[in-house]
Design an enzyme around this catalytic site. Structure first.
Site, PDB file in Angstrom:
ATOM      1  N   LEU A 291      23.735 -35.999   5.378  1.00 14.83           N
ATOM      2  CA  LEU A 291      23.817 -37.343   5.236  1.00 14.83           C
ATOM      3  C   LEU A 291      24.856 -37.884   4.127  1.00 14.83           C
ATOM      4  O   LEU A 291      25.298 -39.026   4.345  1.00 14.83           O
ATOM      5  CB  LEU A 291      22.597 -37.700   4.596  1.00 14.83           C
ATOM      6  CG  LEU A 291      21.134 -37.607   5.312  1.00 14.83           C
ATOM      7  CD1 LEU A 291      20.175 -38.111   4.414  1.00 14.83           C
ATOM      8  CD2 LEU A 291      21.240 -38.376   6.686  1.00 14.83           C
TER       9      LEU A 291
ATOM     10  N   ASP B 294      18.065 -30.487 -15.053  1.00 14.92           N
ATOM     11  CA  ASP B 294      19.204 -31.603 -14.525  1.00 14.92           C
ATOM     12  C   ASP B 294      19.957 -32.318 -15.556  1.00 14.92           C
ATOM     13  O   ASP B 294      20.458 -33.055 -15.552  1.00 14.92           O
ATOM     14  CB  ASP B 294      18.449 -32.698 -13.670  1.00 14.92           C
ATOM     15  CG  ASP B 294      17.437 -33.292 -14.417  1.00 14.92           C
ATOM     16  OD1 ASP B 294      16.884 -32.878 -15.364  1.00 14.92           O
ATOM     17  OD2 ASP B 294      16.897 -34.404 -13.916  1.00 14.92           O
TER      18      ASP B 294
ATOM     19  N   GLU C 196      23.982 -40.590  -3.633  1.00 19.47           N
ATOM     20  CA  GLU C 196      25.288 -39.887  -3.797  1.00 19.47           C
ATOM     21  C   GLU C 196      26.268 -40.518  -4.864  1.00 19.47           C
ATOM     22  O   GLU C 196      26.999 -39.810  -5.577  1.00 19.47           O
ATOM     23  CB  GLU C 196      26.224 -40.183  -2.218  1.00 19.47           C
ATOM     24  CG  GLU C 196      25.591 -39.337  -1.158  1.00 19.47           C
ATOM     25  CD  GLU C 196      25.484 -37.976  -1.685  1.00 19.47           C
ATOM     26  OE1 GLU C 196      25.975 -37.091  -2.517  1.00 19.47           O
ATOM     27  OE2 GLU C 196      24.383 -37.267  -0.928  1.00 19.47           O
TER      28      GLU C 196
END
Ligand SMILES: [Zn+2]
Length: 414
Positions: A179, A239, A220
């Site tokens: 994607l 993260d 993104e």
């Protein structure tokens, strides 16, 4: 029985991964393709002639955007409205103005961050000329991979604009169901930006059902500003953001709250509605304060995106009086047409598309010399042949398309 179970297991994995699962290519891109710039420690990665300054506390950070639309088929040449819908979504999602912010479970509401990051379409191009901030270009490439060809004009793509002043977004057809993918803040300048699949961009136009709310670009661009996936790309990974709870792995589709996984620290479980998870667009609605702070840090003094604080290319009054090239470079597009083979023919002819002409679902009419229609047939990509054995020998005309797009081809029946 065991075989049957295995079959259903394989089919369910396939159906999630191949047909429905979010597939962000950023990690694979970083491992295989990205090229990092090495900065000397004495020099900050800032354009030398721009005076650097620090961010002010919670000031609005403006990010000028240029959108490079690369199309092989007309459907990939997405509309201005689709592009602008994506910019609006970014401005909502990064400022906690998204209508679905209310869907964040109350247990997570207190972590929600308003990033104060604003996206605008560039009004001044790198040469100082007026621009719409949208470059449209026909490409002979049927699809692109993560080898960055879309970022180079000599490889069928379009060159990046100065990545110290513009966020480059390439919208094109990506292969392998990817994607989108993003460079990281220290990647080479000419590769800097995000790439998004054309039918997962914005919230209007012809879009994939699970990815029709523009969250692929939100995700993104999160990577572009240094965020990692919320599961840390590892089982119960890190993260490096304090207020995102650890979770075992990514989540797909739309889980319901609470959704606990093996490394959940409390009953709230995974923050599966975070923009950096893999859930469907309609289920994503939150960046946390920790993610906000991590992103904004890049714009501070000596941060890799500090130069954006002084980028003024969204203000048209900074442009000279010269109009830049028209955003639509369709003039460069080779003429799309159709040929038939063989011609003359005694039984069957095949329709051959030229330069990406889209034959699928088009109806072909075969007319005699007086204009009388003798054969009507719909063409599909799976079957492009027409049986003409019922026609008498002679001259006929094959008509396809309508209006200015109409093609008329002479056909001889033996
Ligand atoms: Zn990602």
């Amino acid at each position: 029985m065991r075989l049957l179970v295995l079959f259903f297991l394989v089919m369910s994995v396939l159906s999630v991964n191949t047909f429905g699962q979010r597939n962000c290519g950023s990690l694979e891109y970083q491992k295989k393709f990205a090229q990092h710039e090495t900065y000397s420690t004495s020099k900050s990665p800032i354009t030398d002639n721009i005076a650097a300054r620090d961010t002010l506390s919670d000031e609005t950070i403006n990010i000028p955007v240029v959108i490079h639309v690369l199309y092989n088929l007309n459907e990939q040449n997405i509309s201005d409205a689709q592009i602008l819908s994506q910019i609006n979504i970014l401005n909502e999602d990064y400022n906690r103005l998204n209508a679905d912010a209310t869907n964040t479970p109350s247990a997570f509401q207190k972590y929600a961050g308003k990033c104060n990051i604003h996206f605008c379409v560039a009004k001044v191009d790198p040469q100082g000329r007026q621009t719409k901030g949208i470059v449209r270009k026909y490409t002979s490439k049927v699809c692109f991979s993560m080898n960055d060809n879309m970022k180079f004009a000599n490889a069928g793509g379009d060159d990046a604009w100065d990545s110290k002043r513009y966020l480059n977004i390439w919208v094109c057809n990506l292969q392998s169901n990817v994607l989108g993918y993003s460079s990281l803040p220290n990647d080479r300048a000419e590769l800097d930006g995000v790439v998004i699949q054309y039918n997962a961009f914005g919230n209007t136009g012809s879009l994939r059902p699970q990815f029709n709310k523009g969250r692929t670009a939100t995700h993104e661009i999160g990577h572009w500003m240094g965020l990692l996936h919320i599961w840390g790309d590892n089982t119960c990974g890190n993260d490096y953001v304090d207020d995102t709870p650890p979770q075992t792995y990514y989540n797909g589709n739309c889980p319901s709250f609470p959704h606990k996984s093996q490394c959940s620290i409390n009953n709230n479980g995974d923050m599966f509605m975070n923009f950096m998870d893999y859930t469907n667009d309609e289920c994503m609605n939150i960046f946390t304060n920790g993610q906000k702070n991590k992103m904004r840090k890049l714009f501070a003094l000596n941060g890799p995106r500090n130069s954006f604080l002084l980028s003024n290319v969204c203000d048209s009054s900074n442009a000279n009086n010269i109009a830049g090239p028209s955003s639509n470079e369709a003039a460069n597009k080779p003429v799309q047409s159709v040929t038939i083979f063989p011609n003359p023919s005694s039984s069957t002819i095949n329709m051959i598309p030229v330069n990406g002409y889209d034959l699928n679902n088009n109806t072909v009419h075969i007319l005699d010399a007086t204009g009388k229609v003798l054969i009507n047939q719909k063409i599909f990509s799976s079957n492009r042949s027409i049986n003409i054995s019922s026609l008498k020998s002679g001259l006929y005309f094959l008509k396809i398309g309508s209006g200015s797009d109409q093609k008329m081809i002479k056909l001889i029946k033996n």
